[in-house]
Design a protein around this motif. Sequence first.
Motif, mmCIF file in Angstrom:
data_model
loop_
_atom_site.group_PDB
_atom_site.id
_atom_site.type_symbol
_atom_site.label_atom_id
_atom_site.label_comp_id
_atom_site.label_asym_id
_atom_site.label_seq_id
_atom_site.Cartn_x
_atom_site.Cartn_y
_atom_site.Cartn_z
ATOM 1 N N GLY A 147 -31.554 -45.977 12.029
ATOM 2 C CA GLY A 147 -30.279 -46.553 12.447
ATOM 3 C C GLY A 147 -29.630 -45.755 13.557
ATOM 4 N N GLN A 148 -30.238 -44.584 13.872
ATOM 5 C CA GLN A 148 -29.698 -43.717 14.924
ATOM 6 C C GLN A 148 -30.773 -43.256 15.901
ATOM 7 N N THR A 149 -32.052 -43.427 15.524
ATOM 8 C CA THR A 149 -33.146 -43.074 16.408
ATOM 9 C C THR A 149 -34.206 -44.168 16.296
ATOM 10 N N THR A 150 -35.315 -44.035 17.018
ATOM 11 C CA THR A 150 -36.288 -45.132 17.021
ATOM 12 C C THR A 150 -37.720 -44.624 16.929
ATOM 13 N N ILE A 180 -10.281 -47.991 0.567
ATOM 14 C CA ILE A 180 -11.709 -48.289 0.417
ATOM 15 C C ILE A 180 -12.494 -47.412 1.399
ATOM 16 N N GLY A 181 -13.444 -46.674 0.890
ATOM 17 C CA GLY A 181 -14.284 -45.835 1.741
ATOM 18 C C GLY A 181 -15.626 -46.487 2.001
ATOM 19 N N LEU A 182 -16.212 -46.195 3.137
ATOM 20 C CA LEU A 182 -17.533 -46.727 3.482
ATOM 21 C C LEU A 182 -18.381 -45.601 4.050
ATOM 22 N N THR A 183 -19.576 -45.443 3.515
ATOM 23 C CA THR A 183 -20.516 -44.436 4.010
ATOM 24 C C THR A 183 -21.853 -45.088 4.313
ATOM 25 N N ILE A 184 -22.386 -44.792 5.491
ATOM 26 C CA ILE A 184 -23.721 -45.235 5.885
ATOM 27 C C ILE A 184 -24.709 -44.161 5.436
ATOM 28 N N VAL A 185 -25.631 -44.533 4.551
ATOM 29 C CA VAL A 185 -26.616 -43.584 4.027
ATOM 30 C C VAL A 185 -27.908 -43.735 4.820
ATOM 31 N N GLU A 186 -28.423 -42.623 5.337
ATOM 32 C CA GLU A 186 -29.578 -42.665 6.228
ATOM 33 C C GLU A 186 -30.753 -41.869 5.651
ATOM 34 N N ASP A 258 -33.517 -33.862 11.656
ATOM 35 C CA ASP A 258 -34.121 -33.385 12.900
ATOM 36 C C ASP A 258 -34.250 -34.492 13.939
ATOM 37 N N ASP A 259 -34.749 -35.665 13.526
ATOM 38 C CA ASP A 259 -34.999 -36.737 14.491
ATOM 39 C C ASP A 259 -33.693 -37.297 15.053
ATOM 40 N N VAL A 260 -32.705 -37.482 14.194
ATOM 41 C CA VAL A 260 -31.431 -38.029 14.667
ATOM 42 C C VAL A 260 -30.721 -37.013 15.556
ATOM 43 N N ARG A 261 -30.773 -35.750 15.176
ATOM 44 C CA ARG A 261 -30.127 -34.731 16.007
ATOM 45 C C ARG A 261 -30.759 -34.688 17.392
ATOM 46 N N ALA A 266 -30.457 -35.934 23.174
ATOM 47 C CA ALA A 266 -31.055 -36.535 24.366
ATOM 48 C C ALA A 266 -30.139 -37.603 24.959
ATOM 49 N N ARG A 267 -29.528 -38.396 24.094
ATOM 50 C CA ARG A 267 -28.619 -39.438 24.581
ATOM 51 C C ARG A 267 -27.399 -38.824 25.255
ATOM 52 N N LEU A 268 -26.875 -37.741 24.675
ATOM 53 C CA LEU A 268 -25.702 -37.099 25.267
ATOM 54 C C LEU A 268 -26.056 -36.477 26.615
ATOM 55 N N ALA A 269 -27.238 -35.865 26.705
ATOM 56 C CA ALA A 269 -27.653 -35.272 27.979
ATOM 57 C C ALA A 269 -27.785 -36.346 29.053
#
Length: 287
Positions: A147-150, A180-186, A258-261, A266-269
């Motif tokens: 959901g954050q990397t591919t 109401i709280g919402l958390t995306i679990v990855e 590791d992969d999402v970080r 890379a996206r920020l750079a």
Amino acid sequence: MTDTDERDTMPTTWFITGTSSGFGRMLTEHLLGRGDRVAATLRRPEALDDLRAEHGDRLWVARLDVTDPAQVHRVVTDAFDALGTIDVVVNNAGYGVFASVEEATDEQIQRVIDTNLLGSIHVIRAALPRLRAQGHGRVLQVSTAGGQTTYPNFSFYHASKWGIEGFCETVAREIAPFGIGLTIVEPGATPTGFGSALDSAPVMPEYDKTPAGDVRRALASGDFALPNDPRKIAKAMIDLVDSGATPLRLPLGSDTYDDVRASLAARLAEHDAHRDVAFSVVTDGAA
């Protein structure tokens, strides 16, 4: 000592989709084992007959295909009516397509979007009026590192997961004032049986010598690592709810972290590399 003995709080009531196997089944087993109530939904209710026999009326079971919006709203309403209060809604039902961009069929693409994106949206929308009326509640949206990397061969799965993460990030801000709280679990790659259940398509030889072919061979040979413990992931989700914390995202797994970080860095750079051109199109005097 049992889980129930260790707890100081009252039993919690959970609504969980996709409980026939994987994380959904593990969550249901753990929660019932510690004395909570579970509204478990799945396409084949008979898959939970053993748990119903063991736990009685603490397990409420209903047939649910999340790709049917009318059925989603009916089953969610029935669950609230039967149980009175639902404290946690877990969107777990999922479907995966393993194919390069040209290989998947239109029907496979539609199903992955209908299940992972639209199905999750319908569950959240159906539950929110009742959660608002209660004045409390939690939503756990099961996503993935994807959901954050591919990864090659998962483009349509990523489309659904990136989509639901964008939806949930917006919704979390909208519903916070209602308590109401919402958390995306990855979760990362985990041996839950999901991989063996991935839908596939006839292989196109044109993609053999591409990253798609490399990933296909890694999966076939067993070289695609599955480093995470599924029961530890289920317990981490429960522990999060017990803690009362409501982070927007919860990465679970060394590969997720590791992969999402790496992907975010890379996206920020790349983003920063285009700062000058971004500002170059601003209307004179507006910057």
